[in-house]
Design an enzyme around this catalytic site. Structure first.
Site, mmCIF file in Angstrom:
data_model
loop_
_atom_site.group_PDB
_atom_site.id
_atom_site.type_symbol
_atom_site.label_atom_id
_atom_site.label_comp_id
_atom_site.label_asym_id
_atom_site.label_seq_id
_atom_site.Cartn_x
_atom_site.Cartn_y
_atom_site.Cartn_z
ATOM 1 N N SER A 195 0.931 -1.166 0.177
ATOM 2 C CA SER A 195 0.084 0.190 0.065
ATOM 3 C C SER A 195 0.720 1.436 0.112
ATOM 4 C CB SER A 195 -0.851 -0.181 0.930
ATOM 5 O OG SER A 195 -2.113 0.904 1.063
ATOM 6 N N GLU A 313 -8.960 -4.765 -4.966
ATOM 7 C CA GLU A 313 -8.310 -4.035 -3.963
ATOM 8 C C GLU A 313 -9.498 -2.996 -3.402
ATOM 9 O OE1 GLU A 313 -5.274 -3.514 -3.139
ATOM 10 O OE2 GLU A 313 -4.140 -4.572 -4.447
ATOM 11 N N HIS A 407 -7.934 -5.199 -0.649
ATOM 12 C CA HIS A 407 -6.610 -4.750 -0.273
ATOM 13 C C HIS A 407 -6.053 -5.210 1.107
ATOM 14 C CE1 HIS A 407 -3.688 -1.278 -0.673
ATOM 15 N NE2 HIS A 407 -3.996 -0.906 0.547
#
Length: 485
Positions: A195, A313, A407
């Site tokens: 990330s 995600e 995610h």
């Protein structure tokens, strides 16, 4: 059982041993960034007398816990103290034995982990980032804290840009200088992150001041781009307006860290990385080019790269928050206009997913636009110059809260800690052990020899897909990718 003790440039460290792994936690790599050093580039640590206790994690950067539903799946931790520029080291006992007696050490490969958190949250003290499995498998593992939120990414009139990035660069310099004392090989340093951590790694690879600090890189689910200074400054101006002060180092230094965090929460209420709104970002300038363009143009071609993302995600921000059911026609229209999405692209995605809700379709487009397309673009550019690149996708779908392959879902597998509470919060405890064995094993292999175990990127576009059954897929969803032009 003897207590492990090592000497680094700043002094001696006393760690702990658990299960054949030596741990040194809360190790300062730079001076505390407060007082006269607040909103300044990281400075050398002044050192300490005697042996410093390194048995527990160090202080965390000022931040607030997740909210809005994300608190059910993403952990937070707060440890008080000023010495927030610290790192943790996990090393196999076999690597430490020579180092403790003044020898050269085992010279094992090193992984430096940079945590995520949208540049506003996260810490190396989270249980999610326990480096024991990597040390168990012969990798000296280092996890880094850096300044987040206003402390690390404010754009002030009279302070350096991207302080959190400068912190990461300082930690990498520390690793090059000191890691041999823990049995690591300073010539085999893989920097890895997820990330915002992966975004910082992209910036490290593009930054001239970081040249030579990285031998290999792993980027998980991180946007590659930075913003022009004026755009990145938006959140700083909003915070300054909220507090009634000027956007200057002097004014921000007069505000207590927790008050800055509270202002940050007020001005970012209701925003997410996929739906937009004010948020912290890397700022182009003062030596940092646009990382995405610099990388496409050839920066870091000498560094082998492993890069990828999860298949869904955006579901992290859409499902636990209930946002998926609130996205309607006008949101899709706004996204089409803002990102100049062609009619043929929308038609292709709709035809391939006729039963998808508008919110889910929005999420698929956001995933591809922010991550999958830039990954393919960079991999293609590197292929044209003969640079080594491996691409993956994490596709295993969690049953918990409708998250699917969201995610952060890859983190429990990468760290091979599927039974940890933070992992179960994401996976519901349903992830198969084979998934972690495959993914963690690939990351370890890449650290050891620069090859994760499948064919590198080529004209057939191989993507290693981690799922219940891991396999290599060639040019997945190519019709959708190609429709963007």
């Amino acid at each position: 059982m003897t207590v492990p003790v090592v000497a680094v440039s700043s002094g001696r460290l006393r760690g702990t041993r658990i299960g054949g792994v030596a741990r040194f936690l809360g190790v300062p790599y730079a001076a505390a960034p407060f007082g006269d050093r607040r909103f300044s580039a990281p400075q050398p640590h002044p050192g300490w007398p005697g042996e410093r206790d390194a048995s527990s994690p160090g202080a965390t950067s000022p931040q607030a816990p997740y909210g809005g539903g994300l608190e059910h799946v993403l952990p937070s931790i707060e440890i008080a103290g000023d010495e927030i520029l610290n790192l943790n080291v996990w090393a196999p006992d076999s690597a430490m034995s020579d180092a403790e007696t003044g020898g050269a050490g085992a010279g094992l490969p090193v992984m430096v982990w940079v945590h995520g958190g949208a540049l506003s949250r996260g810490a190396n003290a989270l249980d999610s980032y326990d480096g024991t499995p990597f040390a168990r498998d012969g990798v000296v593992f280092v996890s880094v804290n850096y300044r987040v939120g206003s402390e690390g990414f404010s754009v002030l009139d009279d302070a350096p840009l991207n302080l959190g990035l400068l912190d990461v660069i300082a930690a990498l310099r520390w690793t090059r200088r000191e890691i041999a004392q823990f049995g690591g090989d300073p010539a085999r340093v893989t920097v890895a992150g997820q990330s915002a951590g992966a975004s910082l790694i992209a910036a490290v690879l593009a930054h001239p001041e970081a040249s030579g600090l990285v031998d290999r890189a792993i980027l998980q689910s991180g946007p590659l781009a930075a913003r022009p200074r004026e755009q990145a400054a938006r959140i700083t101006r909003l915070i300054a307006k909220d507090l009634g002060v000027a956007p200057t180092r002097e004014a921000f230094s007069s505000i207590a860290p927790d008050a800055l965090v509270a202002a940050q929460l007020r001005v970012t209420a209701g925003t997410t990385p996929v739906t937009g709104g004010p948020g912290f970002a890397l700022a182009i300038g003062e030596g940092l080019p646009d990382p995405e363009q610099a990388l496409v143009d050839g920066a870091a071609d000498a560094v082998p790269v492993l890069i990828g993302c999860t298949a869904e995600e955006a579901r992290l921000w859409l499902e636990p928050t209930g946002l998926v059911d609130r996205i309607g026609r006008r949101h899709l229209l706004g996204a089409r206009i803002a990102f100049r999405i062609r009619s043929r692209t929308m038609r292709r995605y709709r035809e391939n997913r006729p039963d998808l809700r508008r919110g889910d379709l929005f999420g698929v487009l956001a995933t591809d636009l922010l991550l999958r397309l830039p990954i393919n673009r960079w991999a293609d550019a590197r292929l044209g110059r003969g640079a080594a690149t491996w691409v993956y996708e994490f596709a295993w779908r969690s049953p918990r809260l409708g998250l699917g392959a969201a995610h952060c879902m890859d983190l429990p597998a990468v760290f091979d800690r599927l039974d940890a509470p933070d992992a179960v919060a994401l996976t519901g405890g349903a992830a198969p052990a084979s998934l972690a064995a495959e993914m963690h094993g690939a990351w370890v292999a890449f650290c050891r020899g620069g090859d994760p175990g499948w064919e590198p990127w080529n004209r057939l576009r191989p993507v290693r897909t981690f799922d219940t059954e891991t396999r290599t897929v060639f040019a997945p969803r190519e019709d959708e990718r190609a429709s963007w032009g």
